[in-house]
Scaffold this motif. Sequence first.
Motif, PDB file in Angstrom:
ATOM      1  N   ARG A  66       0.856  -1.186   0.000  1.00 55.96           N
ATOM      2  CA  ARG A  66       0.000   0.000   0.000  1.00 55.96           C
ATOM      3  C   ARG A  66       0.886   1.228   0.000  1.00 55.96           C
ATOM      4  NH1 ARG A  66      -1.318   0.134   4.979  1.00 55.96           N
ATOM      5  NH2 ARG A  66      -0.358  -1.821   5.513  1.00 55.96           N
ATOM      6  N   ALA A  67       0.475   2.250  -0.747  1.00 56.15           N
ATOM      7  CA  ALA A  67       1.235   3.504  -0.727  1.00 56.15           C
ATOM      8  C   ALA A  67       0.341   4.648  -1.156  1.00 56.15           C
ATOM      9  CB  ALA A  67       2.449   3.427  -1.645  1.00 56.15           C
ATOM     10  N   MET A  68       0.620   5.821  -0.613  1.00 51.55           N
ATOM     11  CA  MET A  68      -0.030   7.064  -1.026  1.00 51.55           C
ATOM     12  C   MET A  68       1.076   7.874  -1.671  1.00 51.55           C
ATOM     13  SD  MET A  68      -3.077   8.771  -0.608  1.00 51.55           S
ATOM     14  CE  MET A  68      -3.784   8.346   0.966  1.00 51.55           C
ATOM     15  N   LEU A  69       1.021   7.971  -2.992  1.00 51.91           N
ATOM     16  CA  LEU A  69       2.081   8.638  -3.737  1.00 51.91           C
ATOM     17  C   LEU A  69       1.713  10.081  -4.041  1.00 51.91           C
ATOM     18  CD1 LEU A  69       2.974   5.746  -6.198  1.00 51.91           C
ATOM     19  CD2 LEU A  69       3.983   6.267  -3.969  1.00 51.91           C
ATOM     20  N   CYS A  70       2.731  10.914  -4.123  1.00 52.25           N
ATOM     21  CA  CYS A  70       2.553  12.334  -4.390  1.00 52.25           C
ATOM     22  C   CYS A  70       2.016  12.524  -5.804  1.00 52.25           C
ATOM     23  CB  CYS A  70       3.881  13.063  -4.219  1.00 52.25           C
ATOM     24  SG  CYS A  70       3.786  14.822  -4.573  1.00 52.25           S
ATOM     25  N   GLY A  71       0.939  13.275  -5.931  1.00 53.21           N
ATOM     26  CA  GLY A  71       0.372  13.558  -7.234  1.00 53.21           C
ATOM     27  C   GLY A  71       0.695  14.952  -7.727  1.00 53.21           C
ATOM     28  N   CYS A  72       1.302  15.791  -6.880  1.00 55.73           N
ATOM     29  CA  CYS A  72       1.563  17.182  -7.267  1.00 55.73           C
ATOM     30  C   CYS A  72       3.041  17.482  -7.463  1.00 55.73           C
ATOM     31  CB  CYS A  72       0.970  18.137  -6.232  1.00 55.73           C
ATOM     32  SG  CYS A  72       1.790  18.091  -4.617  1.00 55.73           S
ATOM     33  N   GLY A  73       3.919  16.593  -7.014  1.00 57.92           N
ATOM     34  CA  GLY A  73       5.353  16.793  -7.189  1.00 57.92           C
ATOM     35  C   GLY A  73       6.017  17.636  -6.116  1.00 57.92           C
ATOM     36  N   ALA A  74       5.282  18.065  -5.091  1.00 55.99           N
ATOM     37  CA  ALA A  74       5.840  18.961  -4.079  1.00 55.99           C
ATOM     38  C   ALA A  74       6.274  18.265  -2.793  1.00 55.99           C
ATOM     39  CB  ALA A  74       4.818  20.052  -3.737  1.00 55.99           C
ATOM     40  N   SER A  75       6.063  16.974  -2.678  1.00 57.80           N
ATOM     41  CA  SER A  75       6.389  16.261  -1.448  1.00 57.80           C
ATOM     42  C   SER A  75       7.889  16.266  -1.182  1.00 57.80           C
ATOM     43  CB  SER A  75       5.900  14.814  -1.538  1.00 57.80           C
ATOM     44  OG  SER A  75       6.336  14.067  -0.423  1.00 57.80           O
ATOM     45  N   GLY A  76       8.250  16.441   0.070  1.00 59.36           N
ATOM     46  CA  GLY A  76       9.638  16.324   0.488  1.00 59.36           C
ATOM     47  C   GLY A  76      10.011  14.886   0.791  1.00 59.36           C
ATOM     48  N   ASN A  77       9.087  13.972   0.599  1.00 65.03           N
ATOM     49  CA  ASN A  77       9.287  12.551   0.874  1.00 65.03           C
ATOM     50  C   ASN A  77       8.984  11.744  -0.398  1.00 65.03           C
ATOM     51  OD1 ASN A  77       9.834  10.269   2.426  1.00 65.03           O
ATOM     52  ND2 ASN A  77       7.739  10.090   3.170  1.00 65.03           N
ATOM     53  N   GLN A  78       9.430  12.241  -1.540  1.00 69.27           N
ATOM     54  CA  GLN A  78       9.146  11.607  -2.831  1.00 69.27           C
ATOM     55  C   GLN A  78       9.560  10.140  -2.838  1.00 69.27           C
ATOM     56  OE1 GLN A  78       7.584  12.548  -5.531  1.00 69.27           O
ATOM     57  NE2 GLN A  78       7.239  14.649  -4.935  1.00 69.27           N
ATOM     58  N   PRO A  79       8.789   9.273  -3.434  1.00 64.76           N
ATOM     59  CA  PRO A  79       7.578   9.513  -4.199  1.00 64.76           C
ATOM     60  C   PRO A  79       6.318   9.514  -3.342  1.00 64.76           C
ATOM     61  CG  PRO A  79       8.156   7.209  -4.387  1.00 64.76           C
ATOM     62  CD  PRO A  79       9.239   7.873  -3.545  1.00 64.76           C
ATOM     63  N   TYR A  80       6.471   9.371  -2.021  1.00 66.79           N
ATOM     64  CA  TYR A  80       5.330   9.328  -1.120  1.00 66.79           C
ATOM     65  C   TYR A  80       4.793  10.732  -0.870  1.00 66.79           C
ATOM     66  CZ  TYR A  80       7.423   4.783  -0.291  1.00 66.79           C
ATOM     67  OH  TYR A  80       7.964   3.535  -0.460  1.00 66.79           O
ATOM     68  N   CYS A  81       3.501  10.834  -0.635  1.00 70.06           N
ATOM     69  CA  CYS A  81       2.883  12.123  -0.335  1.00 70.06           C
ATOM     70  C   CYS A  81       3.157  12.486   1.122  1.00 70.06           C
ATOM     71  CB  CYS A  81       1.383  12.056  -0.571  1.00 70.06           C
ATOM     72  SG  CYS A  81       0.544  13.617  -0.203  1.00 70.06           S
ATOM     73  N   ASP A  82       3.510  13.744   1.370  1.00 69.17           N
ATOM     74  CA  ASP A  82       3.627  14.222   2.752  1.00 69.17           C
ATOM     75  C   ASP A  82       2.691  15.405   3.002  1.00 69.17           C
ATOM     76  OD1 ASP A  82       4.865  16.391   1.543  1.00 69.17           O
ATOM     77  OD2 ASP A  82       6.807  16.084   2.504  1.00 69.17           O
ATOM     78  N   GLN A  83       1.787  15.662   2.094  1.00 68.77           N
ATOM     79  CA  GLN A  83       0.785  16.721   2.176  1.00 68.77           C
ATOM     80  C   GLN A  83       1.408  18.110   2.292  1.00 68.77           C
ATOM     81  OE1 GLN A  83      -1.896  15.336   5.282  1.00 68.77           O
ATOM     82  NE2 GLN A  83      -3.138  14.324   3.740  1.00 68.77           N
ATOM     83  N   SER A  84       2.600  18.298   1.724  1.00 64.80           N
ATOM     84  CA  SER A  84       3.234  19.617   1.784  1.00 64.80           C
ATOM     85  C   SER A  84       2.915  20.467   0.568  1.00 64.80           C
ATOM     86  CB  SER A  84       4.758  19.466   1.915  1.00 64.80           C
ATOM     87  OG  SER A  84       5.287  18.812   0.780  1.00 64.80           O
ATOM     88  N   GLY A  85       2.284  19.890  -0.435  1.00 67.72           N
ATOM     89  CA  GLY A  85       1.975  20.624  -1.653  1.00 67.72           C
ATOM     90  C   GLY A  85       0.501  20.975  -1.748  1.00 67.72           C
ATOM     91  N   PRO A  86       0.049  21.268  -2.956  1.00 68.80           N
ATOM     92  CA  PRO A  86      -1.344  21.668  -3.169  1.00 68.80           C
ATOM     93  C   PRO A  86      -2.359  20.641  -2.688  1.00 68.80           C
ATOM     94  CG  PRO A  86      -0.044  21.992  -5.171  1.00 68.80           C
ATOM     95  CD  PRO A  86       0.834  21.305  -4.175  1.00 68.80           C
ATOM     96  N   CYS A  87      -1.990  19.373  -2.666  1.00 74.00           N
ATOM     97  CA  CYS A  87      -2.969  18.372  -2.228  1.00 74.00           C
ATOM     98  C   CYS A  87      -3.234  18.448  -0.729  1.00 74.00           C
ATOM     99  CB  CYS A  87      -2.564  16.964  -2.658  1.00 74.00           C
ATOM    100  SG  CYS A  87      -0.886  16.489  -2.323  1.00 74.00           S
ATOM    101  N   ALA A  88      -2.471  19.250  -0.003  1.00 73.73           N
ATOM    102  CA  ALA A  88      -2.736  19.441   1.431  1.00 73.73           C
ATOM    103  C   ALA A  88      -3.911  20.376   1.645  1.00 73.73           C
ATOM    104  CB  ALA A  88      -1.513  19.994   2.135  1.00 73.73           C
ATOM    105  N   GLU A  89      -4.218  21.189   0.644  1.00 72.45           N
ATOM    106  CA  GLU A  89      -5.323  22.147   0.754  1.00 72.45           C
ATOM    107  C   GLU A  89      -6.215  22.049  -0.469  1.00 72.45           C
ATOM    108  OE1 GLU A  89      -3.879  26.058   1.572  1.00 72.45           O
ATOM    109  OE2 GLU A  89      -2.372  25.301   2.945  1.00 72.45           O
TER     110      GLU A  89
END
Length: 161
Positions: free
Chosen positions: A128-151
């Motif tokens: 299972r994984a939640m991957l970054c869809g916006c390219g802004a994560s500091g934990n690539q390729p995983y999402c860390d909600q630091s980009g636009p997908c956080a809001e």
Amino acid sequence: MSDRATDPTSERAGDEKPRLKEYEGEGITVTFEPRRCLHAAECVHGLPEVFDLSRRPWVLPDAAEPARVAEVVRRCPSGALQYHHRPEDAVAEPPDSPTTVRRNPAGQLVVRGDLVVTGAYGDRHETRAMLCGCGASGNQPYCDQSGPCAEPEDDDVPEKR
């Protein structure tokens, strides 16, 4: 039961491996990678007797039947929680089949199946994984909600818990 973790500074990019905590029980061991947790709260809502953020250690694998603990761990969308059974059982978390990839309303890629994810720490076998869809994560390729997908702009998207 143990609550083992490497040095917390090991989470910085370029270091050997991300921090991983292990909680051993009699019939199941639960691992937790804090940096991947997106606070979906599936664990604490699913089995509060096992997963309780107000206590230390916050995971008590023996507080419920191993099969129930495994079921709730599999609900963790980010893959921050994983499990394996006793070594003599040789049963690890089975991957979903077929593998699925979907984009959630916030833009993150929710992936489940027999995965090999390549990132800063090399190839990792995942279920299972939640991957970054916006390219802004500091934990690539995983999402860390630091980009636009956080809001997310869509009012129908549930708020982070």
